[in-house]
Design a protein around this motif. Sequence first.
Motif, PDB file in Angstrom:
ATOM      1  N   GLY A  51       0.826  -1.213   0.000  1.00 51.17           N
ATOM      2  CA  GLY A  51       0.000   0.000   0.000  1.00 51.17           C
ATOM      3  C   GLY A  51       0.848   1.246   0.000  1.00 51.17           C
ATOM      4  O   GLY A  51       0.536   2.232  -0.694  1.00 51.17           O
ATOM      5  N   ALA A  52       1.934   1.215   0.775  1.00 47.84           N
ATOM      6  CA  ALA A  52       2.848   2.366   0.797  1.00 47.84           C
ATOM      7  C   ALA A  52       3.525   2.557  -0.555  1.00 47.84           C
ATOM      8  O   ALA A  52       3.722   3.691  -1.016  1.00 47.84           O
ATOM      9  CB  ALA A  52       3.894   2.166   1.896  1.00 47.84           C
ATOM     10  N   LEU A  53       3.863   1.442  -1.217  1.00 47.67           N
ATOM     11  CA  LEU A  53       4.478   1.531  -2.546  1.00 47.67           C
ATOM     12  C   LEU A  53       3.496   2.132  -3.552  1.00 47.67           C
ATOM     13  O   LEU A  53       3.877   2.997  -4.360  1.00 47.67           O
ATOM     14  CB  LEU A  53       4.929   0.146  -3.009  1.00 47.67           C
ATOM     15  N   ALA A  54       2.240   1.709  -3.498  1.00 47.62           N
ATOM     16  CA  ALA A  54       1.233   2.264  -4.403  1.00 47.62           C
ATOM     17  C   ALA A  54       1.010   3.750  -4.113  1.00 47.62           C
ATOM     18  O   ALA A  54       0.895   4.563  -5.033  1.00 47.62           O
ATOM     19  CB  ALA A  54      -0.074   1.484  -4.273  1.00 47.62           C
ATOM     20  N   TRP A  55       0.958   4.109  -2.840  1.00 47.49           N
ATOM     21  CA  TRP A  55       0.778   5.524  -2.485  1.00 47.49           C
ATOM     22  C   TRP A  55       1.970   6.349  -2.945  1.00 47.49           C
ATOM     23  O   TRP A  55       1.814   7.463  -3.450  1.00 47.49           O
ATOM     24  CB  TRP A  55       0.607   5.629  -0.970  1.00 47.49           C
ATOM     25  N   SER A  56       3.175   5.780  -2.785  1.00 46.87           N
ATOM     26  CA  SER A  56       4.389   6.470  -3.231  1.00 46.87           C
ATOM     27  C   SER A  56       4.363   6.682  -4.745  1.00 46.87           C
ATOM     28  O   SER A  56       4.727   7.767  -5.232  1.00 46.87           O
ATOM     29  CB  SER A  56       5.617   5.644  -2.833  1.00 46.87           C
ATOM     30  N   GLY A  57       3.925   5.688  -5.495  1.00 44.79           N
ATOM     31  CA  GLY A  57       3.827   5.835  -6.949  1.00 44.79           C
ATOM     32  C   GLY A  57       2.784   6.875  -7.338  1.00 44.79           C
ATOM     33  O   GLY A  57       2.961   7.606  -8.326  1.00 44.79           O
ATOM     34  N   SER A  58       1.726   6.971  -6.545  1.00 39.23           N
ATOM     35  CA  SER A  58       0.686   7.957  -6.819  1.00 39.23           C
ATOM     36  C   SER A  58       1.193   9.372  -6.561  1.00 39.23           C
ATOM     37  O   SER A  58       0.925  10.289  -7.337  1.00 39.23           O
ATOM     38  CB  SER A  58      -0.535   7.671  -5.946  1.00 39.23           C
ATOM     39  N   THR A  59       1.922   9.556  -5.447  1.00 41.91           N
ATOM     40  CA  THR A  59       2.412  10.898  -5.125  1.00 41.91           C
ATOM     41  C   THR A  59       3.523  11.333  -6.071  1.00 41.91           C
ATOM     42  O   THR A  59       3.675  12.530  -6.345  1.00 41.91           O
ATOM     43  CB  THR A  59       2.934  10.971  -3.677  1.00 41.91           C
ATOM     44  N   GLN A  60       4.285  10.392  -6.585  1.00 45.66           N
ATOM     45  CA  GLN A  60       5.372  10.727  -7.514  1.00 45.66           C
ATOM     46  C   GLN A  60       4.877  10.853  -8.940  1.00 45.66           C
ATOM     47  O   GLN A  60       5.602  11.343  -9.805  1.00 45.66           O
ATOM     48  CB  GLN A  60       6.467   9.659  -7.458  1.00 45.66           C
ATOM     49  N   GLY A  61       3.684  10.359  -9.188  1.00 45.63           N
ATOM     50  CA  GLY A  61       3.155  10.408 -10.547  1.00 45.63           C
ATOM     51  C   GLY A  61       3.757   9.342 -11.442  1.00 45.63           C
ATOM     52  O   GLY A  61       3.744   9.476 -12.667  1.00 45.63           O
ATOM     53  N   SER A  62       4.282   8.286 -10.860  1.00 45.00           N
ATOM     54  CA  SER A  62       4.901   7.217 -11.628  1.00 45.00           C
ATOM     55  C   SER A  62       3.895   6.070 -11.792  1.00 45.00           C
ATOM     56  O   SER A  62       3.522   5.418 -10.824  1.00 45.00           O
ATOM     57  CB  SER A  62       6.153   6.717 -10.898  1.00 45.00           C
ATOM     58  N   ILE A  63       3.491   5.849 -13.035  1.00 44.48           N
ATOM     59  CA  ILE A  63       2.527   4.788 -13.327  1.00 44.48           C
ATOM     60  C   ILE A  63       3.140   3.410 -13.034  1.00 44.48           C
ATOM     61  O   ILE A  63       2.439   2.514 -12.541  1.00 44.48           O
ATOM     62  CB  ILE A  63       2.060   4.877 -14.802  1.00 44.48           C
ATOM     63  N   ALA A  64       4.420   3.233 -13.319  1.00 40.72           N
ATOM     64  CA  ALA A  64       5.069   1.937 -13.120  1.00 40.72           C
ATOM     65  C   ALA A  64       5.083   1.558 -11.627  1.00 40.72           C
ATOM     66  O   ALA A  64       4.756   0.422 -11.261  1.00 40.72           O
ATOM     67  CB  ALA A  64       6.487   1.954 -13.663  1.00 40.72           C
TER      68      ALA A  64
END
Length: 155
Positions: A51-64
């Motif tokens: 969940g933290a990884l998905a949230w981190s990708g969301s805040t960074q704007g990284s789709i991967a």
Amino acid sequence: MVAARRALMSRKGLSVEEANERARERRRAASQIQRFDRPARWLALALFAAGALAWSGSTQGSIAILAAGYALLAVTMVALLARVTRTPVAARMPLDHYHLPDEQLASAEDIALLRRLAQQDSELDAATTAWWRSTAPIRKGDIRLALDFHHARQD
């Protein structure tokens, strides 16, 4: 001798329903496992990490990173649910496995041995005559009582 006679005379016949209920209780006790064990705790931690990884990708704007986080979240959630909701092997075992040795039904050889012993000893014959009229089947424990009585009588 007195103890063997007392045990023989105070034999309590165990009905099939009583024996099955006792075995069912033993099986239930054996299948009571700690659902949230160590691997489940690790999976719960992995769930938070995903969940933290998905949230981190969301805040960074990284789709991967976002997709990897969601994929890891889905896999971890399925694994955690499978771990927590599993049915233990003990709950699937037949009741016969949970009967104590003395609760097992007497075999044909055991019945023949009981008959031979009763023919040799009139007191044992008198004690076991009621067993044949009882609705409770003769079990291995009953044969053991008769053998103990016979051995005590021999000594």
